[in-house]
Design a protein around this motif. Structure first.
Motif, short mmCIF file in Angstrom:
data_model
loop_
_atom_site.label_atom_id
_atom_site.label_comp_id
_atom_site.label_asym_id
_atom_site.label_seq_id
_atom_site.Cartn_x
_atom_site.Cartn_y
_atom_site.Cartn_z
N LEU A 48 38.52 28.05 13.89
CA LEU A 48 38.97 29.08 12.95
C LEU A 48 38.32 30.42 13.27
O LEU A 48 38.99 31.46 13.29
CB LEU A 48 38.63 28.65 11.52
CG LEU A 48 39.21 29.51 10.43
CD1 LEU A 48 40.72 29.38 10.39
CD2 LEU A 48 38.64 29.15 9.07
N GLU A 49 37.01 30.40 13.53
CA GLU A 49 36.30 31.66 13.81
C GLU A 49 36.80 32.30 15.10
O GLU A 49 36.86 33.52 15.22
CB GLU A 49 34.79 31.40 13.89
CG GLU A 49 34.17 31.11 12.55
CD GLU A 49 32.76 30.54 12.65
OE1 GLU A 49 32.04 30.62 11.66
OE2 GLU A 49 32.41 29.98 13.72
N ASN A 50 37.14 31.45 16.09
CA ASN A 50 37.69 31.98 17.34
C ASN A 50 38.98 32.73 17.08
O ASN A 50 39.21 33.80 17.65
CB ASN A 50 37.93 30.84 18.33
CG ASN A 50 36.78 30.71 19.32
OD1 ASN A 50 36.55 31.60 20.13
ND2 ASN A 50 36.05 29.60 19.25
N VAL A 51 39.84 32.18 16.22
CA VAL A 51 41.11 32.85 15.93
C VAL A 51 40.85 34.11 15.10
O VAL A 51 41.44 35.16 15.33
CB VAL A 51 42.06 31.89 15.19
CG1 VAL A 51 43.37 32.59 14.87
CG2 VAL A 51 42.33 30.65 16.03
N GLU A 52 39.90 34.01 14.16
CA GLU A 52 39.56 35.16 13.33
C GLU A 52 39.11 36.36 14.14
O GLU A 52 39.31 37.50 13.77
CB GLU A 52 38.42 34.77 12.39
CG GLU A 52 38.83 34.51 10.98
CD GLU A 52 37.61 34.32 10.13
OE1 GLU A 52 37.08 33.20 10.14
OE2 GLU A 52 37.18 35.29 9.48
N LEU A 53 38.48 36.05 15.27
CA LEU A 53 37.94 37.10 16.13
C LEU A 53 39.03 38.09 16.53
O LEU A 53 38.77 39.28 16.71
CB LEU A 53 37.35 36.43 17.38
CG LEU A 53 36.08 37.03 17.94
CD1 LEU A 53 35.02 37.18 16.88
CD2 LEU A 53 35.56 36.15 19.07
N ARG B 182 45.49 25.26 22.65
CA ARG B 182 46.23 25.62 21.43
C ARG B 182 45.46 26.66 20.62
O ARG B 182 46.05 27.59 20.07
CB ARG B 182 46.46 24.38 20.56
CG ARG B 182 47.62 23.52 21.04
CD ARG B 182 47.60 22.17 20.36
NE ARG B 182 48.43 21.23 21.09
CZ ARG B 182 49.70 20.96 20.78
NH1 ARG B 182 50.25 21.53 19.74
NH2 ARG B 182 50.39 20.12 21.51
N VAL B 183 44.13 26.48 20.53
CA VAL B 183 43.33 27.47 19.80
C VAL B 183 43.48 28.83 20.48
O VAL B 183 43.66 29.87 19.82
CB VAL B 183 41.84 27.07 19.75
CG1 VAL B 183 41.02 28.15 19.07
CG2 VAL B 183 41.66 25.74 19.04
N ALA B 184 43.43 28.81 21.82
CA ALA B 184 43.55 30.07 22.56
C ALA B 184 44.91 30.72 22.29
O ALA B 184 45.01 31.94 22.14
CB ALA B 184 43.35 29.83 24.05
#
Lengths: 189, 557
Positions: free
Chosen positions: A28-33, A77-79
């Protein structure tokens, strides 16, 4: 549109071969970035948007997992979620499936088109670099074949197949043969 | 003395230890924070990188404590009072811990994954955002790898530097080192032993309560697949095959055993093995190219420094430099002789440590039980500074042993023991990391070829462990010098002074009698010695260790 790109811009987002996820941040934090530069959004809103994109790529329930706890396909997928969250116009993909095992890559390829081109998404076009010709025929509308040293454009091929595409189609195989022969000519030259 | 009467002693000792720990924490945190910015600047700018590297690489291997008298004179004379002494002590500890940390931070930032940097750029994180989300987290594993050694080093130096005699004046700050030294010189043995006990308990508490959790947390943030290597274990069946078959049927039991193993596998080993491997194996990116502006700025900077140095030397030529040159001319041979003696001691101690470390590590690496028992003990022992129990340790050497062995032999033995105790842990530790990270497959091959223990040692364990041992050598030699410094010149019982023939002993003597000129001359010689050593020995040794390690192909992931 139509301007020369000289520096990173919000209109371009990139998906890396090695995922480039920050290992010390959760999914989640990676996407929030990707939303950090949007000062107009509150923390809660950012979090909500990030959640939405994670759900879009099928990672609902994995928000609090660290990259090391996710499989290769999930990491990519997160990326993808992170790239989409930045709301780009063009998505750049550098061999996005190269570090995935064959079966995971096949599954993600089948899904990526719908992930990127849907009503939520701002993406208008994807530029993908790949050595995998099957992947190229499956995903592309327009193929630019590079070859030689220094690399230059050898050929341009428009892929006119209806989606979803199947590798077993005769036409699909025809495109594949055409690309292989173009490449082998460039290698011989 | 009954227990109730000891309570004030214990409270005083606890407060003093807290004061000492406070200094240590402050200097370590300050080093880490400064290092982020300096390391970042060095990783990004060609000019700054060159300056940063030449300074840190030289000073990393300096036995800082040997320059302490000069530092002390500066602080005490120019600032003075309790503050001056306090600053002198803090500065000394800072210089003892800072280089390792800075080099680690710089190397982590310099070797940050290109795609992470690109991603940060793409996400427009901004300067502070990049620091917060990329550059600070990426340094964590290396900081964790250094933190135990930094803590132990800092304690070692702070404990000795809390009390200093300069001429006839004694300067001291409140702390456990000063307290124990004070109690010993007054003959208050119960207090002294109580103080030492409190220190040991509190060191253990910090180790297990703060440092271990920190390292555990930091290591998780490693981006590097190399970390996985430390999971390799060399196993000898400790149970019979029938028992193993029973165990194999019981998966839950196996899981529990595995969990216990993870718990006894000390986190510091994980962290420091990461640090050593990061240092040995990451292919550093080339240095940044100097821009034209940087070239001119660098040139101007260099010229300015040379001009300033020339002026400084010229303006103080008569008052400072002529006496120093005269002193060197008169006593130079003696200084060099003493320097040679001390290097001989250092070589002897290092060699002994290596020779002793080999069988201990081989046992630990091949026998899980020995490993589980010894490692935590070694970790704790490494952090309890010799300098703290030195006053107590000295007693038999100046009483009973002095009579039986003769005072010279007895003192020489004491110096050797203290220098050994300041060094041996690190040598064992570095070598352990090296041996532990030899790939499992190589051990399997060795078993398969039915190599004897001796052959395994010679062909596998020792060569495999050497690069890590050599890489750690610069800092272990620094620790040996620290040991010599505290043991060559000691104030024992009733204010008696004992010294051996040695470089640091003479420097201490000069400090005590206030021979500033001699002290300056000796510091100068030592500085030249250290720079030459850094340029001609350490850098080459590291380079060859690095290359050999790669050639061996021992790291297959």
């Amino acid at each position: 549109m139509g301007e020369e790109v000289g520096a990173p811009t919000p209109k371009l987002a990139m998906i890396f071969q090695d995922f480039a996820l920050f290992p010390w941040l959760t999914a989640l934090e990676n996407v929030e970035l990707a939303l950090m530069h949007r000062k107009d959004l509150s923390k809660e809103v950012r979090r909500e948007i990030a959640r939405k994109y994670l759900a879009l790529v099928g990672l609902e329930g994995f928000e609090d997992y660290y990259p090391r706890e996710l499989s290769g396909g999930m990491k990519q997928r997160v990326a993808i979620a992170r790239a989409l969250a930045a709301q780009p116009v063009v998505l750049l993909m550098d061999e996005p499936f190269a570090n995935l095992d064959a079966i995971t890559a096949e599954g993600l390829r089948a899904e990526i088109y719908n992930m990127v081109f849907n009503e939520e998404s701002t993406v208008k076009a994807i530029v993908m670099v790949s050595h995998n010709l099957e992947e190229v025929v499956e995903l592309s509308d327009r193929v630019i074949v590079l070859g030689g040293r220094p690399a230059s454009i050898i050929a341009e091929v428009d892929v006119k197949l209806p989606r979803p595409r199947s590798t077993r189609d005769v036409e699909f195989q025809d495109y594949l043969d055409r690309l292989y022969s173009l490449l082998s000519i460039s290698l011989r030259a | 003395m009954n227990v109730v009467l000891m309570i004030p002693t214990i409270i005083t000792a606890i407060l003093a230890t807290l004061a000492t720990f406070g200094r240590v924490a402050l200097t370590i945190i300050l080093s880490i924070v400064l290092g982020w910015f300096l390391g970042y600047a060095a990783a990004k700018s060609g000019l700054f990188e060159r300056i940063f590297l030449s300074i840190t690489q030289t000073l990393e291997a300096v036995p800082v404590i040997t320059f302490f008298p000069v530092v002390l004179i500066f602080f005490v004379k120019s600032i003075g009072g309790y503050i001056g002494t306090e600053l002198a002590v803090d500065f000394l500890v800072f210089t003892a811990v800072v280089w390792n940390i800075w080099v680690g931070e710089y190397e982590s930032i310099k070797t940050a994954s290109q795609s992470l940097e690109d991603a940060a750029e793409m996400l427009r994180l901004g300067f502070w955002g990049k620091f917060r989300y990329l550059y600070i987290p990426i340094t964590m594993p290396r900081i964790a790898g250094n933190v135990l050694v930094s803590f132990a080093d800092a304690l070692f130096y702070i404990v000795v530097s809390e009390v200093i005699t300069l001429g006839t004046t004694q300067y001291s700050v409140f702390g456990i080192g000063a307290l124990i030294a004070n109690w010993v010189s007054n003959g208050e043995w119960t207090n002294a032993f109580t103080g030492l006990g409190v220190l040991i308990v509190m060191v253990t508490a910090v180790l297990f309560g703060i440092l271990r959790p920190f390292v555990n947390w930091a290591v998780k943030y490693s981006y590097d697949p190399l970390m996985e290597v430390t999971r390799t274990r060399i196993r000898r069946p400790v149970v019979t095959s029938r028992a193993r078959a029973f165990v194999a049927r019981n998966i839950r039991y196996i899981r529990r055993v595995a969990a216990i193993e993870d718990a006894v596998m000390p986190v510091f080993i994980k962290a420091s093995s990461y640090a050593i491997r990061h240092r040995l194996t990451t292919r550093p990116r080339p240095r940044n190219v100097l821009t034209v502006t940087e070239k001119y700025v660098g040139l101007a900077f260099g010229v300015a420094i040379i001009a300033w140095l020339t002026y400084a030397i010229y303006s103080t030529w008569q008052s400072t430099w002529v006496p120093i040159i005269n002193d060197t001319y008169n006593h130079g041979i003696l200084y060099l002789y003493y320097l040679g003696l001390d290097w001989l001691r250092v070589a002897l101690v290092t060699l002994t440590s290596i020779v002793i470390a080999i069988p201990i590590n081989y046992l630990m690496v091949t026998n899980r039980k020995v490993e589980a028992i010894l490692l935590p003990i070694l970790e704790d022992l490494a952090s309890i500074p010799v300098s703290a129990y030195l006053p107590l340790m000295t007693i038999p050497f100046v009483t009973y042993l002095a009579v039986t062995l003769g005072i010279h032999a007895s003192l020489e033995l004491l110096v050797f023991m203290v220098a050994f105790l300041s060094t041996a842990w690190y040598v064992i530790y570095n070598m352990y990391v090296g041996m532990k990270t030899i790939p499992r497959s190589l051990w399997d091959v060795a078993d398969n070829l039915k190599l004897s223990t001796w052959q395994k040692l010679r062909r596998l364990a020792i060569p495999g462990a050497m690069p890590a041992t050599i890489t750690g050598l610069a800092s272990t030699v620094g620790s040996t010098w620290g040991g010599l410094e505290v043991a060559e010149y000691i104030q024992g019982l009733n204010g008696h002074v004992y010294m051996v023939h040695g470089y640091t002993a003479l420097m201490d003597y000069y400090t005590a009698v206030g021979n500033i000129v001699g002290l300056e001359a000796m510091s100068l010689i030592l500085a030249i010695n250290v720079i030459l050593l850094s340029v001609f020995v350490w850098r080459r040794l590291f380079k060859s260790a690095r290359e050999r390690y790669r050639l061996e192909g021992a790291i297959t992931l």
